[in-house]
Design a protein around this motif. Structure first.
Motif: not given
Length: 661
Positions: A333-346, A355-356
């Motif tokens: 079910s960790l696909s719900s995590i990868s959905v927000l990967s675009s919000y990761a900072s660089t 940062n959820y």
């Protein structure tokens, strides 16, 4: 040769509180006199009162000037004025302070020690004022200048072996809001579709989200609506406060890092649109979930647009971080995590995890419903990974336990923040909807309904030293909030009796819901017993009062007749037990020959102050009174009074006999 005038003697033992008078023109300066004070704690048979002693630091043998004649002591009323109106001290430099401390230590070492044994020093609180400030020989003061310091509470077992499933009859946030749907309105919206009405109130098709609680099998659903009346229950803020409490109290720093940073004073956010810092301290215990105060004028900051490789790397770091504590079902079910990967900072070091918690606050600020749902899916996924660790491949290895349950096992006491949430959540669901029924009573009678809020309850628990082995009795327990918090906070056994049918009925439901909440949070609560009936006629009250360690009586509106009828019950209290009340049961502050045989003479009384927001009937602060049973001290004082009276009568007879001759 002119002889300088002698220094005028002090008018009282505490004259150094007053400013010195300037010398008259032409008069020579008096010889300097050094006066210091020592704050000591003197053991008293009652174990209660603190005493301030003022003495000269100069030994009598070191001065050639004869001591002045003793003068009358300052009256207690004058001293009381001094204590209530202290002079502001002048600030000094660190070097001067160090010299002062050194000189004071030198003077103290040369002073004659007290003949009475000294105990641990406790500073006097000027907000806790006694009825009397000194004790005459042969009398026994029944009022202390500060609440006595109880022994520190011992660590206790805070966990429960039960799982977190609430069971039948559970009052959830969803059920409360659903029954009052007409009093709620939409809070979230879909920024990509202004015609989306799925975020509006509806009898059945309403926006709802789930939150994982710490214990195994525990979840709760929250309807994502906001109340039309800001004073009513707010499920969105309730969800937020519960999530923050779980993050703060149940996670290790490494586990917390998976979720991001909490908006607290420890984490300064650079996003101006985020909520203000939220402090989970004891000062907020009295307040229910406040309405949301968000700004919708400012758009959220632009999210970075990382490359596909950055997104993959960030997602992989999350999978790596939780892989050691995730089950097979959770990993899927960790696909719900990868959905927000675009919000990761660089950063120069590479992509950072999402940062959820920051995204959670951003979604609240911007009323972005779809983003909020995605963030909650990711947060719940991570919580499940920690709640349900994977079964090891080796069958001989022990099965990993729920990480949150293991955290509770490490506690010696339940954190105040967890107590806050359990008390507030249960009150909002079991008591809040019935608030209008509790306001139906006869005005200006002894049955006017009023509650003590959690800050004052915790204060009383600390002052009386209530512990896991104690028995707590509440005479007039209302909806049961005091007995429930006492049993949760300390693990003690509690009993409450309430004569009014409506509060007594609500209290029965309150207790059941409270136990369910404790299971959801994975914590244990002591035994709680409630009775509906008259505390003056109850056989159960008579049975338990003699065993009680603390008896609470909220007698703020009791008439004098009811207070007088209650006092005989206290004769059965054991030595050292406390009676806590909002009005004192002792009419006089000192034991004299006139009140020697009064029922309340067995008490030593201390007065405490509670802060604003501690009771339901006023926003102002006030006083409460701790009556500690001290029969040994009473017997000693009675013997001294009787001896002095006998000596006085013998002296009087001798005088009359001589006068006849």
């Amino acid at each position: 040769m002119a002889v300088p005038p002698a220094a005028r003697p002090s008018t009282s033992d505490l004259s150094f509180f007053s400013p010195s008078r300037p010398p008259k023109p032409g008069a020579s300066a008096p010889a300097p006199a050094l006066v210091t004070t020592r704050l000591v704690t003197l053991h008293h048979p009652s174990g209660g009162a603190l005493k301030v002693t003022a003495r000269s630091a100069t030994p009598g043998s070191s001065s050639s000037t004869p001591a002045p004649d003793p003068l009358p002591k300052r009256k207690a009323a004058d001293l009381d004025v001094l204590l209530r109106n202290p002079k502001r001290q002048r600030l000094s430099s660190p070097a001067a302070s160090a010299r002062s401390r050194s000189e004071a230590a030198s003077r103290a070492s040369s002073s004659t020690p007290s003949s009475r044994p000294l105990g641990p020093t406790r500073p006097i609180s000027l907000t806790r004022r006694s009825f009397a400030t000194h004790e005459e020989p042969g009398d026994r003061s029944r009022s202390g200048s500060a609440v006595p310091t109880p022994a520190p509470s011992l660590p206790r077992e805070c966990w429960t072996e039960e799982d977190g499933r609430p069971g039948p009859g559970f009052l959830s946030s969803e059920s409360v809001v659903r029954d009052l749907m007409k009093t709620y309105k939409a809070y979230f919206k879909n920024p990509d579709d202004v015609s989306d009405l799925s975020w509006s109130p509806h009898p059945t098709d309403y926006p709802v989200v789930e939150l994982e609680y710490p214990n195994t099998g525990a979840q709760e659903r929250f309807i994502l609506l906001t109340p039309k009346d800001p004073e009513h229950y707010n499920p969105i803020m309730c969800l937020r406060n519960t999530l923050h409490t779980i993050m703060q109290c149940y996670l290790t720093p490494a586990q917390r890092a998976l979720f991001g940073t909490l908006p607290s004073a420890s984490f300064v956010e650079d996003d101006d649109t985020l909520l203000r810092p939220h402090t989970l301290a004891s000062s907020i215990i009295a307040h229910a979930d406040s309405p949301l105060q968000y700004s919708v004028d400012e758009p959220p900051p632009a999210s970075p647009s990382p490359s596909a490789s950055s997104s993959t790397s960030s997602s992989a770091s999350i999978f790596s971080a939780v892989s050691t504590t995730s089950s097979v079902s959770s990993i899927s079910s960790l696909s719900s995590i990868s959905v927000l990967s675009s919000y990761a900072s660089t950063s120069p070091a590479g992509p950072s995890p999402v940062n959820y918690l920051r995204l959670f606050e951003r979604a609240l600020n911007t009323h972005n419903g779809p983003l909020f749902m995605k963030v909650m899916d990711a947060i719940n996924t991570l919580l499940r990974c920690l709640k349900y660790p994977p079964v090891p491949a080796d069958p001989f290895e022990p099965t990993p336990q729920n990480n949150f349950r293991e955290t509770v096992r490490s506690w010696g006491s339940i954190p105040p923040e967890v107590i806050v949430r359990i008390v507030e959540e249960t009150n909002q669901r079991a008591v809040g909807p019935n608030a209008s029924q509790l306001n139906i009573y006869q005005p200006f009678s002894s049955r006017v309904y009023g509650e003590l809020w959690p800050p004052l309850i915790s204060q009383i628990i600390a002052d009386t030293g209530l512990g896991a082995d104690s028995l707590f009795v509440d005479l007039g327990s209302g909806v049961g909030n005091v007995v429930l918090q006492a049993s949760l906070e300390t693990g003690c056994r509690s009993f409450g009796v309430e004569v009014q049918p409506t509060p007594a009925r609500i209290a029965r439901s309150h207790v059941e819901q409270f136990r369910m909440r404790c299971r959801m949070w994975g914590v244990a609560i002591g035994d709680v017993e409630l009775e509906e009936g008259d505390m003056l006629e109850s056989a159960r009250v008579d049975e338990l009062v003699s065993k009680a360690d603390v008896v609470l009586v909220n007698n703020k509106v009791f008439d004098e007749t009811l207070n007088e009828r209650l006092r005989p019950k206290f004769l059965d209290l054991k030595e050292g037990a406390y009676v806590v009340s909002l009005k004192p049961f002792v009419s006089s502050a000192r034991l004299t020959e006139r009140n020697l045989d009064d029922i309340s003479s067995i008490f030593q009384v201390s007065e405490g102050k509670y802060n604003p927001g501690s009771v339901s009937w006023t926003d102002a602060g006030g006083a409460y009174f701790l009556h500690r049973v001290d029969r040994e001290g009473y017997a000693d004082s009675k013997q001294r009074l009787e001896s002095r009276s006998a000596s006085s009568r013998a002296s009087s007879r001798s005088t009359r006999s001589r006068s006849r001759r």
